[in-house]
Design a protein around this motif. Sequence first.
Motif, PDB file in Angstrom:
ATOM      1  N   SER A 123      -7.276   0.775 -12.392  1.00 43.36           N
ATOM      2  CA  SER A 123      -7.741   1.046 -11.039  1.00 43.36           C
ATOM      3  C   SER A 123      -6.531   1.244 -10.144  1.00 43.36           C
ATOM      4  O   SER A 123      -5.389   1.193 -10.596  1.00 43.36           O
ATOM      5  N   ASN A 124      -6.779   1.456  -8.851  1.00 47.87           N
ATOM      6  CA  ASN A 124      -5.678   1.567  -7.893  1.00 47.87           C
ATOM      7  C   ASN A 124      -4.780   0.328  -7.922  1.00 47.87           C
ATOM      8  O   ASN A 124      -3.580   0.423  -7.674  1.00 47.87           O
ATOM      9  N   ILE A 125      -5.379  -0.802  -8.210  1.00 46.40           N
ATOM     10  CA  ILE A 125      -4.614  -2.050  -8.257  1.00 46.40           C
ATOM     11  C   ILE A 125      -3.539  -1.963  -9.340  1.00 46.40           C
ATOM     12  O   ILE A 125      -2.365  -2.259  -9.107  1.00 46.40           O
ATOM     13  N   HIS A 126      -3.934  -1.546 -10.541  1.00 47.71           N
ATOM     14  CA  HIS A 126      -2.988  -1.428 -11.639  1.00 47.71           C
ATOM     15  C   HIS A 126      -1.916  -0.382 -11.328  1.00 47.71           C
ATOM     16  O   HIS A 126      -0.731  -0.586 -11.627  1.00 47.71           O
ATOM     17  N   LEU A 127      -2.327   0.746 -10.735  1.00 51.02           N
ATOM     18  CA  LEU A 127      -1.395   1.834 -10.475  1.00 51.02           C
ATOM     19  C   LEU A 127      -0.346   1.428  -9.447  1.00 51.02           C
ATOM     20  O   LEU A 127       0.843   1.727  -9.596  1.00 51.02           O
ATOM     21  N   ALA A 128      -0.787   0.735  -8.382  1.00 49.32           N
ATOM     22  CA  ALA A 128       0.170   0.257  -7.380  1.00 49.32           C
ATOM     23  C   ALA A 128       1.083  -0.792  -7.992  1.00 49.32           C
ATOM     24  O   ALA A 128       2.296  -0.802  -7.740  1.00 49.32           O
ATOM     25  N   ASN A 129       0.509  -1.655  -8.820  1.00 48.26           N
ATOM     26  CA  ASN A 129       1.303  -2.709  -9.453  1.00 48.26           C
ATOM     27  C   ASN A 129       2.351  -2.114 -10.392  1.00 48.26           C
ATOM     28  O   ASN A 129       3.477  -2.627 -10.492  1.00 48.26           O
ATOM     29  N   ASP A 130       2.006  -1.028 -11.096  1.00 46.37           N
ATOM     30  CA  ASP A 130       2.969  -0.357 -11.977  1.00 46.37           C
ATOM     31  C   ASP A 130       4.164   0.153 -11.174  1.00 46.37           C
ATOM     32  O   ASP A 130       5.319   0.038 -11.611  1.00 46.37           O
ATOM     33  N   ALA A 131       3.884   0.746 -10.000  1.00 50.09           N
ATOM     34  CA  ALA A 131       4.973   1.254  -9.149  1.00 50.09           C
ATOM     35  C   ALA A 131       5.859   0.106  -8.661  1.00 50.09           C
ATOM     36  O   ALA A 131       7.095   0.207  -8.672  1.00 50.09           O
ATOM     37  N   PHE A 132       5.246  -0.997  -8.254  1.00 49.56           N
ATOM     38  CA  PHE A 132       6.016  -2.141  -7.764  1.00 49.56           C
ATOM     39  C   PHE A 132       6.828  -2.784  -8.892  1.00 49.56           C
ATOM     40  O   PHE A 132       7.959  -3.237  -8.673  1.00 49.56           O
ATOM     41  N   ASN A 133       6.263  -2.803 -10.096  1.00 45.02           N
ATOM     42  CA  ASN A 133       7.006  -3.348 -11.235  1.00 45.02           C
ATOM     43  C   ASN A 133       8.205  -2.478 -11.582  1.00 45.02           C
ATOM     44  O   ASN A 133       9.238  -2.979 -12.047  1.00 45.02           O
ATOM     45  N   THR A 134       8.075  -1.166 -11.373  1.00 43.11           N
ATOM     46  CA  THR A 134       9.199  -0.257 -11.594  1.00 43.11           C
ATOM     47  C   THR A 134      10.327  -0.560 -10.612  1.00 43.11           C
ATOM     48  O   THR A 134      11.504  -0.550 -10.974  1.00 43.11           O
ATOM     49  N   ILE A 135       9.954  -0.836  -9.357  1.00 39.78           N
ATOM     50  CA  ILE A 135      10.962  -1.218  -8.352  1.00 39.78           C
ATOM     51  C   ILE A 135      11.648  -2.511  -8.767  1.00 39.78           C
ATOM     52  O   ILE A 135      12.880  -2.652  -8.669  1.00 39.78           O
ATOM     53  N   LYS A 136      10.872  -3.478  -9.262  1.00 39.26           N
ATOM     54  CA  LYS A 136      11.447  -4.743  -9.716  1.00 39.26           C
ATOM     55  C   LYS A 136      12.423  -4.515 -10.867  1.00 39.26           C
ATOM     56  O   LYS A 136      13.471  -5.164 -10.955  1.00 39.26           O
ATOM     57  N   LYS A 137      12.076  -3.590 -11.751  1.00 37.34           N
ATOM     58  CA  LYS A 137      12.937  -3.308 -12.900  1.00 37.34           C
ATOM     59  C   LYS A 137      14.252  -2.663 -12.455  1.00 37.34           C
ATOM     60  O   LYS A 137      15.319  -3.004 -12.961  1.00 37.34           O
TER      61      LYS A 137
END
Length: 454
Positions: A123-137
Amino acid sequence: MELEDWFKPKGYCHFDTKLCIEDFPEVSSFVRNPTKVAKYPFFPLISYDLTKYKIIENIWGNRELDDSGNRPISYAAHLDAHIYAYYSSLLSKQYEKSLQLNGISENVIAFRKLETEDGDGKSNIHLANDAFNTIKKFQDCNVIAMDISKFFDSLQPDVLKERLCRTLETPRLSGDWFAIYKQVTNQRIVPLEKLKQIFTKKKVFNKSKAPICTTEELRKIVRPFVEKKAIGIPQGLPISAVLANLYMIDFDIAITQFLAPLDGAYFRYCDDLIFIIPKNRATFKEIETVAQKHLDVIGLKANPDKTEKSVFWHDNGRLKCDRPIQYLGFHFDGARISIRPGSLSSFRRKVKFAVKKTRGIASHHNEVRIQKNQNELPVFKRKLLRRYTTIGKRNFITYGLRAADIMQSETIRLQVKKQNKWALNLIRELKSKGDKSSSTVQRETSQNVKKIQR
């Protein structure tokens, strides 16, 4: 009888007869016949404005509601919609092949069936979380989020036609595909408000299978009010999403190739773009220039008012930023993920409006009952509670709870807890003279409020 994913009967009224599950064999036979589709006389679309309000500060420094974010939504007649849906399923398969072939399957995240590691749909939740996890990485990086101005309204017909031919691997569209293309790019639209004026509200929204009007009434009464539009594609059709993605495929390829040597990441959710670039690899100006250059080729423009830039850095084991980045309805500041304030304000406005409407309806009904010497009835709150609190299964509050679990965000959980408590109190205070406390509602409320307590 086994139904297919593209067949989804709807309950709205249109210019043709409503369909039901029993109509599947006949509809399936029709949409699979290219000759019939090529000769089919599509009905005009019905459109309405989806209003989105936001709080702005005017020139006098006062806060006011801004409704400039209205989006026109169009919906097709019942058989027309299933033609679009079937052809959308065919096109989606070809489009997925193109994504895999060009190595951009991870970059385009809107209107596709993406799965989590557990096999559940994203969902949008997972997609936004993927982007934020990329920033964390990446940790030390520059992040820029951009929005395309009037996306669906600005799509160029000739560009879309070229993309269609290339994806379908044909130099020229066949008769059936050209009929689809023609109807989508040469829009014929009737505003819903105009239909309400021409016919009674009851007739437009009745629950029978009958169409809004006869074919003769459509020709003589409705046709003069049909609006034509020769640029862009309508939002709301079953095929609109895949066409919008298809339109952007060259842009997606170009941006991915630009970011590859920079070790950057790029995600596009329809008209929302986000670029994540390791520090000192590219400036914000360079990214904006390259993005706009490729948008110019396809007749689109980025909206400078909605462009957000953030710098993230690693400091003593913590990720920090100069300003939070917003993506798909969530804010991220390096340490916390939260629901954006605009979404919370919108939720409150909807609850207040629903409560006010419910109170008005109850008062009207009780006035009629008093005139008939009947006892007043209490205000029925169950629907409000299910729509706006944890008693419901699919609403803003439960969406927030899922986001808190998936993103492991205590900030979101606290936001949702506060909104749920506020909505519960507002709905509980909704009373009329004849209202009596409902033990059932009280019991459901006390049981379900525990959902957000950990």
